[in-house]
Design a protein around this motif. Structure first.
Motif, short mmCIF file in Angstrom:
data_model
loop_
_atom_site.label_atom_id
_atom_site.label_comp_id
_atom_site.label_asym_id
_atom_site.label_seq_id
_atom_site.Cartn_x
_atom_site.Cartn_y
_atom_site.Cartn_z
N ARG A 211 -8.66 6.26 -9.88
CA ARG A 211 -9.34 4.88 -9.39
C ARG A 211 -9.80 4.26 -10.42
NH1 ARG A 211 -13.67 4.86 -4.95
NH2 ARG A 211 -15.14 4.74 -7.08
N VAL B 229 12.88 12.32 -3.89
CA VAL B 229 12.14 10.95 -3.45
C VAL B 229 12.81 9.99 -4.44
CG1 VAL B 229 9.98 9.81 -3.33
CG2 VAL B 229 10.07 12.06 -2.70
N TRP C 234 -9.40 12.17 -9.02
CA TRP C 234 -9.20 11.03 -8.22
C TRP C 234 -10.01 9.92 -8.76
CZ3 TRP C 234 -7.28 7.66 -5.58
CH2 TRP C 234 -7.94 6.64 -4.67
N LEU D 21 7.81 0.29 -5.20
CA LEU D 21 7.67 1.65 -5.70
C LEU D 21 8.23 1.88 -6.89
CD1 LEU D 21 7.00 4.42 -5.42
CD2 LEU D 21 8.98 4.80 -3.79
N GLY E 129 0.75 3.76 -3.13
CA GLY E 129 0.40 5.16 -2.80
C GLY E 129 1.36 6.05 -3.15
N ALA E 130 2.60 5.75 -2.88
CA ALA E 130 3.65 6.75 -3.21
C ALA E 130 3.77 6.93 -4.73
CB ALA E 130 4.99 6.45 -2.56
N VAL F 36 1.44 6.45 -7.01
CA VAL F 36 0.52 7.45 -7.37
C VAL F 36 0.64 8.96 -7.26
CG1 VAL F 36 -2.01 7.55 -7.02
CG2 VAL F 36 -1.32 5.59 -7.24
N TYR F 37 1.01 9.09 -5.94
CA TYR F 37 1.48 10.27 -5.84
C TYR F 37 2.34 11.15 -6.52
CZ TYR F 37 1.93 14.87 -3.21
OH TYR F 37 2.22 16.19 -2.99
N LEU F 38 3.46 10.15 -6.90
CA LEU F 38 4.55 11.01 -7.82
C LEU F 38 4.30 10.97 -9.02
CD1 LEU F 38 7.73 8.85 -6.01
CD2 LEU F 38 7.43 11.24 -5.93
N TYR G 58 0.10 13.35 -8.78
CA TYR G 58 -0.46 14.41 -8.28
C TYR G 58 0.82 15.48 -8.34
CZ TYR G 58 -4.36 12.37 -6.28
OH TYR G 58 -5.69 11.79 -5.97
N ALA G 59 1.98 14.92 -7.88
CA ALA G 59 3.20 15.91 -7.63
C ALA G 59 3.79 16.57 -8.94
CB ALA G 59 4.50 15.25 -7.03
N ASP G 60 3.96 17.89 -8.93
CA ASP G 60 4.77 18.50 -10.13
C ASP G 60 6.10 17.71 -10.26
OD1 ASP G 60 2.69 20.10 -10.20
OD2 ASP G 60 3.59 21.36 -8.90
N PRO H 80 0.74 -1.35 0.03
CA PRO H 80 -0.11 0.09 0.07
C PRO H 80 0.86 1.26 0.06
CG PRO H 80 -0.84 -1.52 1.74
CD PRO H 80 0.52 -2.10 0.87
N LEU H 81 1.91 0.96 0.93
CA LEU H 81 2.71 2.45 0.76
C LEU H 81 3.50 2.62 -0.28
CD1 LEU H 81 4.88 2.31 4.36
CD2 LEU H 81 3.04 3.94 3.48
#
Lengths: 354, 516
Positions: free
Chosen positions: B396, B317, B392, B366, B299-300, B302-304, B307-309, B295-296
């Motif tokens: 998903r 990261v 989102w 990751l 999740g990371a 997905v964010y990277l 979402y993240a610029d 999950p971690l």
């Protein structure tokens, strides 16, 4: 993104939320921090803030799913940084006592004296250096040659069978190599090379080199494969043979990827623990003379794995083992950063219009 | 690209000359000598064994001499124009340097070891020899520069072995090294080096030198090596299977199904001691690590990606992840020993083992998940956004499902990696490696009135694992238990290879699908 724009982005997204979401976010963040702090200070109490965090996350999931998902994924990202940070801090803190006691001689002294309680890492660093050099001499040229074979020479059907096979071989656990080295190679060397003791740096280097070989082959092959076909075709169109194209176009174009692969192999060899531990006799003296690669000594990794048990009652010796871990960690981290820089440069050079 | 051009070129260069017929001889000898050399190293044959009444050492040296003579003839035929070849004017710097290096080693060893001269004599002597050889090779036309040095090497090696200067009973103990080099090893080494040179020179000559000759020479050399490498790695696996199979099948029967080594524990009550507790331990370790890390990691990722610029934060990261990825496993072990162990029961526990393997799994998953998410075409996201779907919802329902195969592959390969790791769990997992009982994690949950309200004795107790058990066999001293070790090694190899095979197959399958 720069720090200023991060803050801006965060404040903008906070401004879009209504009050209950803001409170939930705040409570969630605080409870997570509390849980982390509790785990560091009083692990027994971690259940309370963790439960609060779980409750907030659940509430968020059913009311503000998009925002919650975004926050949770951000937390997951941050956790990688936290983990690296915690590893660094705990390794360094544990290594402080021996560094205080030994000063700079921690890295230069070869004493490993339980009675005087003085420990230097020079012997282990020498062992690691020698085994890594031997392993690299094995894995680098043979790895690149293997990659050239798969990507440039082998016919398509052979390539499609050999590439996965090589990747499969990268998965053989190191303890299996170690077991073979311990049972078979050690007695072979004593028998045929008339070694006086079981285990030698040479055999460890050889085994580690073979172990790293599939990884080096696989990553170099990816680099050679990434060279745009247009470049190779241009060379062939000018009348070069395939071999000339490989030699003068493909390999130079992929050289940064290939060096990244070799560095990766070096990193693997440095950190390899089990094969070194079980093959070597782990004596804490330097080989005599120094260049005797058939000598029996110890490496940074095998020192940790073979001595943590006896070091349990001796804080200073344990601290020295942590210092060995710090040395490994720093060198491998540096190698990793170098190889990433090289790889990024390769992407910039080859990433143009195809 | 090579496939498309190969056939046409074969049509253009169809004519054969006497040189290719002749040059096949050293190339063939090379291939045979290579195999024989390995057979001697593996001790399948001894140099004093005989074939048709002649010792292998003698046979090899006759082969060396024959190759020398033929290569010499080929060089002379080619340079005098008796046969038609197209050599370049010079042999090339790399080849010249390689021969110079061989001359340096040969002359240096002879001068320092056989004649016993000091460093002030042997070093300049061998340097002069090396420069001389390299200079001559560089200066002469390619047909001579390829054939004559190899012929000279073969001649010297053949004579040295034939006249018993280096024979089966020869021993060389160099100063300053603990090892001694014995005759059979030297003869095998000569056979292998000589055979590679012969393969190279022979194939090079058979295409009439020039760029086409060099191509074939290089290809033959690399292919020989590649075949040898694959053979050795395959032998490695066969060797483990051969040694372990008996132990694994000890007392096994099909109906009623019995596989005692795999399904028994280790203790007096068993007729065949087994490794079932270790297998269950490894399974729980993997399950725990996956529950913690996946999950971690996803999740990371997905964010990277979503979402993240893309900028400094993502780069930091990424660097951290790659750093974690390459951190040596024993360092994870040390970290767990210093950080996790004092906080969880202050003793070795299954939970600590799961967490530390989870830390190791995190960067593996990751990195691959991120790659999988990046490979989802932007059109998918744009199309979803154009329909008015929120970000989102898009992630998903569109991005994650499309990336699932890649993520799964990463997880499977990661599991393969951590299942075989010994070093991280070395310090934190095991009290009794040869265990009679299996940890029953699911049955051990208990609720309590005080914090932490829920406990699990199996999770908070020691366990054992396959790789650790193999390590324990070694440290306990082998002998009677060596069979047990081979069996464990085979089972461990099967478990890890199983995960790798599935991971690699799914990756190939989905990559092919993506390309369609």
């Amino acid at each position: 993104m720069s720090g200023a724009s991060t803050t801006q982005a965060v404040s903008r997204s906070v401004a879009e939320l209504d009050w209950s979401a803001r409170i939930a976010g705040l409570v969630g963040a605080l409870s997570l921090l509390a849980a982390f702090a509790a785990f560091i200070v009083r692990p027994g109490a971690v259940v309370f803030p963790a439960a609060v965090f779980a409750a907030v996350a659940l509430y968020g999931w059913f009311t503000y799913q998009a925002e919650t998902a975004r926050s949770l994924t951000f937390l997951a990202t941050a956790s990688t940084l936290v983990i690296l940070g915690v590893i660094t801090v705990y390794l360094f803190v544990q290594a402080v006592p021996i560094a205080r006691r030994m000063g700079a001689s921690l890295l230069t002294s070869s004493t490993w004296d339980v009675h005087a309680n003085r420990y230097g890492l020079a012997t282990m660093m020498w062992g690691t250096l020698i085994t890594t050099i031997i392993a690299t001499l094995v894995s680098a040229p043979l790895g690149v040659a293997g990659a050239v074979f798969i990507s440039e020479i082998a016919p398509k059907s052979v390539r499609e069978a050999v590439k996965p096979a090589i990747e499969l071989l990268a998965g053989i656990p190191s303890i299996v190599y170690g077991f073979i080295g311990f049972v078979v190679l050690n007695s072979y060397m004593m028998d045929l090379f008339r070694l006086p003791t079981t285990g030698s740096l040479f055999i460890v280097g050889l085994v580690i080199g073979v172990m790293a070989l599939p990884t080096v082959i696989s990553v170099s092959e990816d680099a050679l494969n990434a060279v745009p076909n247009a470049m190779k075709d241009g060379s062939v169109a000018l009348g070069s043979t395939d071999w000339q194209t490989t030699k003068s176009v493909s390999i130079p174009a992929a050289i940064s990827g290939i060096s990244a692969a070799v560095i990766l192999g070096v990193g693997r060899a440095l950190g390899e623990t089990m094969a070194a531990t079980v093959i070597l006799a782990n004596v804490t003296t330097l080989p005599e003379p120094l260049y005797d690669v058939f000598g029996n000594t110890i490496t940074l990794t095998s020192a940790i794995a073979s001595q943590y048990g006896v070091a349990a009652g001796r804080p200073m010796q344990l601290s020295a083992l942590f210092a060995a871990g710090v040395v490994l960690f720093i060198v491998v981290l540096a190698l990793s950063i170098v190889s990433q820089t090289i790889e990024r440069r390769m992407q910039q050079t080859l990433g143009g219009e195809q | 690209m090579s496939e498309s051009y190969g056939d046409e070129r074969a049509n253009i260069v169809a004519e054969t000359s006497a040189v290719d017929q002749l040059a096949v001889i050293p190339a063939t000898f090379g291939a045979i000598a290579f195999v024989v050399g390995w057979a001697i190293v593996f001790r399948w044959i001894s140099v004093t064994d005989t074939l048709a009444g002649i010792e292998y050492a003698t046979l090899l040296s006759i082969g060396h001499l024959l190759a020398a003579a033929v290569l010499c003839a080929v060089g002379i035929f080619s340079t005098t124009g008796i046969v038609d070849t197209e050599p370049d004017d010079s042999t090339g710097l790399f080849t010249a340097l390689a021969f110079g290096a061989i001359a340096f080693i040969g002359v240096g060893l002879t001068a320092s070891q056989t004649l016993g001269t000091g460093a002030t004599v042997w070093f300049p002597t061998s340097l002069v020899a090396a420069v001389l050889v390299a200079g001559v090779v560089l200066g002469v036309p390619e047909d001579l520069g390829v054939t004559l040095p190899v012929a000279a090497f073969e001649l010297v090696v053949g004579l040295v072995v034939l006249t018993d200067v280096i024979g089966p009973s020869w021993v060389w103990s160099p100063n300053g090294f603990s090892a001694s080099f014995v005759g059979p090893i030297a003869i095998a080494a000569f056979a292998m080096v000589g055979s590679l040179l012969c393969v190279w020179a022979g194939t090079n000559a058979s295409k009439g030198f020039g760029s086409r000759g060099r191509e074939l020479g290089a290809y033959a050399l690399i292919s020989t090596y590649a075949v040898a490498l694959l053979a050795i790695l395959a032998l490695l696996i066969i060797f483990v299977v051969q040694n372990g199979l008996n132990q694994v099948l000890k007392g096994a029967q099909l109906w009623p199904f019995k596989l005692p080594f795999v399904l028994n524990g280790y203790g007096l009550q068993y007729d065949v001691n087994g490794i079932f507790p270790a297998i269950v331990g490894t399974v729980w370790l993997v399950v725990g690590a996956v529950v913690f890390a996946v999950p971690l990691a996803v999740g990371a990722a997905v964010y990277l990606t979503e979402y993240a610029d893309q900028g400094r934060f993502t780069r930091i990261v990424e660097t951290a992840t790659n750093g974690l990825w390459s951190t040596p496993s024993i360092v994870y072990g040390l970290f767990a020993f210093a950080f996790l162990l004092p906080r969880i029961q202050n003793d070795v526990t299954l939970l600590t083992g799961q967490l530390v393997l989870g830390f190791m799994l995190l960067p593996l998953v990751l990195i691959t998940s991120r790659e999988a998410l990046q490979n989802v075409p932007d059109e998918y996201r744009d199309a979803s956004a154009a329909l008015g779907v929120t970000q989102w919802q898009t992630i998903r329902s569109v991005v994650l499902p499309a990336a699932i195969p890649g993520v799964l592959t990463g997880i499977i390969l990661g599991i393969g990696r951590i299942a075989g790791e010994t070093a991280p769990i070395l310090l934190v997992l095991v009290r009794e490696p040869f265990s009679a009982s299996t940890p029953s994690v699911l049955g051990s949950f208990h609720f309590t009135a005080t914090a932490p309200f829920i406990t699990n004795d199996a999770l908070l107790g020691p366990a054992t694992a396959l790789p650790y058990q193999l390590f324990a066999v070694i440290t306990a001293g082998v002998g009677a238990s060596q069979e047990f070790g081979w069996g464990t090694a085979l089972v461990l190899l099967c478990v890890v290879m199983f995960f790798y095979a599935i991971g690699i197959t799914t990756r190939i399958y989905f990559r092919k699908k993506l390309r369609q």
